[in-house]
Write a protein that holds these residues in place. Structure first.
Motif, short mmCIF file in Angstrom:
data_model
loop_
_atom_site.label_atom_id
_atom_site.label_comp_id
_atom_site.label_asym_id
_atom_site.label_seq_id
_atom_site.Cartn_x
_atom_site.Cartn_y
_atom_site.Cartn_z
N VAL A 13 0.85 -1.21 -0.13
CA VAL A 13 -0.19 0.09 -0.20
C VAL A 13 0.82 1.41 0.03
O VAL A 13 1.75 1.51 0.82
N LEU A 14 0.77 2.19 -1.02
CA LEU A 14 1.26 3.33 -0.97
C LEU A 14 0.27 4.54 -0.95
O LEU A 14 -0.79 4.30 -1.26
N SER A 15 0.99 5.63 -0.60
CA SER A 15 -0.03 6.92 -0.62
C SER A 15 1.03 8.11 -0.77
O SER A 15 1.98 8.25 -0.31
N GLN A 16 0.21 8.98 -1.57
CA GLN A 16 1.00 10.21 -2.08
C GLN A 16 -0.01 11.53 -2.01
O GLN A 16 -1.09 11.10 -2.12
N VAL A 17 0.61 12.43 -1.76
CA VAL A 17 -0.28 13.74 -2.10
C VAL A 17 0.38 14.79 -3.12
O VAL A 17 1.69 14.88 -3.22
N TYR A 18 -0.29 15.16 -3.93
CA TYR A 18 0.12 16.20 -4.92
C TYR A 18 -0.43 17.51 -4.59
O TYR A 18 -1.45 17.90 -4.29
N SER A 19 0.64 18.58 -4.59
CA SER A 19 0.57 20.07 -4.39
C SER A 19 0.71 20.73 -5.76
O SER A 19 1.73 20.95 -6.37
N PRO A 20 -0.69 21.13 -6.21
CA PRO A 20 -0.37 22.01 -7.60
C PRO A 20 0.45 23.08 -7.32
O PRO A 20 0.99 23.80 -8.08
N GLU A 21 0.42 23.58 -6.26
CA GLU A 21 1.19 24.79 -5.77
C GLU A 21 2.68 24.82 -5.93
O GLU A 21 3.23 25.74 -6.71
N TYR A 22 3.13 23.41 -5.75
CA TYR A 22 4.49 23.17 -6.08
C TYR A 22 4.99 22.42 -7.03
O TYR A 22 5.98 21.84 -7.30
N ASP A 23 3.97 21.83 -7.68
CA ASP A 23 3.77 21.02 -8.86
C ASP A 23 4.59 19.67 -8.43
O ASP A 23 5.74 19.30 -9.05
N ALA A 24 4.48 19.39 -7.32
CA ALA A 24 5.15 18.03 -6.80
C ALA A 24 4.31 17.10 -5.92
O ALA A 24 3.30 17.62 -5.21
N TRP A 25 4.72 15.85 -5.91
CA TRP A 25 4.25 14.85 -5.04
C TRP A 25 5.05 14.46 -3.75
O TRP A 25 6.54 14.79 -3.82
N SER A 26 4.35 14.29 -2.76
CA SER A 26 5.23 14.13 -1.48
C SER A 26 4.46 12.80 -0.56
O SER A 26 3.26 12.61 -1.16
N VAL A 27 4.84 12.35 -0.01
CA VAL A 27 4.40 11.27 1.26
C VAL A 27 3.14 11.82 1.82
O VAL A 27 3.46 13.02 2.37
#
Length: 119
Positions: free
Chosen positions: A28-42
């Motif tokens: 199981v993996l989980s990530q969050v995308y922030s359009p403000e930084y155009d980046a994925w993080s844990v």
């Protein structure tokens, strides 16, 4: 995405896209995308542990159904990084039909954001 996965749950919440899925080795993996930084993080651990599908946003709060034994509606608190129970039916799922028709489980606590969309 930073890591390849097959998504099985996702939600737009607080201007970010949260995704939970299975990785190549069935973990199981989980990530969050922030359009403000155009980046994925844990994602934060507390959110991942208690997040069940289906989930929805209402008035800026993130809610998830948890119906393993009884049916519970849980709310995520970003400040505490924890899920709390809003409704605990102690009965089969049909008791929550009022919520599905537009009833509210109670006023959500202020979470410091205003946008929330179900995906």
């Amino acid at each position: 995405m930073a890591t390849a996965m097959v998504p099985f749950a996702s939600v737009l919440h607080g201007g970010r896209w949260y995704v939970k899925g299975l990785g190549v080795s069935q973990q199981v993996l989980s990530q969050v995308y922030s359009p403000e930084y155009d980046a994925w993080s844990v994602m934060l651990d507390g959110m991942v542990i208690g997040w069940r599908s289906p989930s929805a946003c209402l008035d800026g709060g993130l809610y998830a159904a948890d119906c393993k034994d009884d049916c519970r509606l849980r709310a995520y608190d970003e400040v505490m990084d924890a899920w709390t129970t809003c409704i605990d039916s102690k009965q089969p799922e049909p008791t929550l039909r009022g919520v599905e028709r537009g009833g509210r489980p109670g006023p959500p606590k202020s979470r410091g954001h205003s946008s929330c969309t179900y995906v």
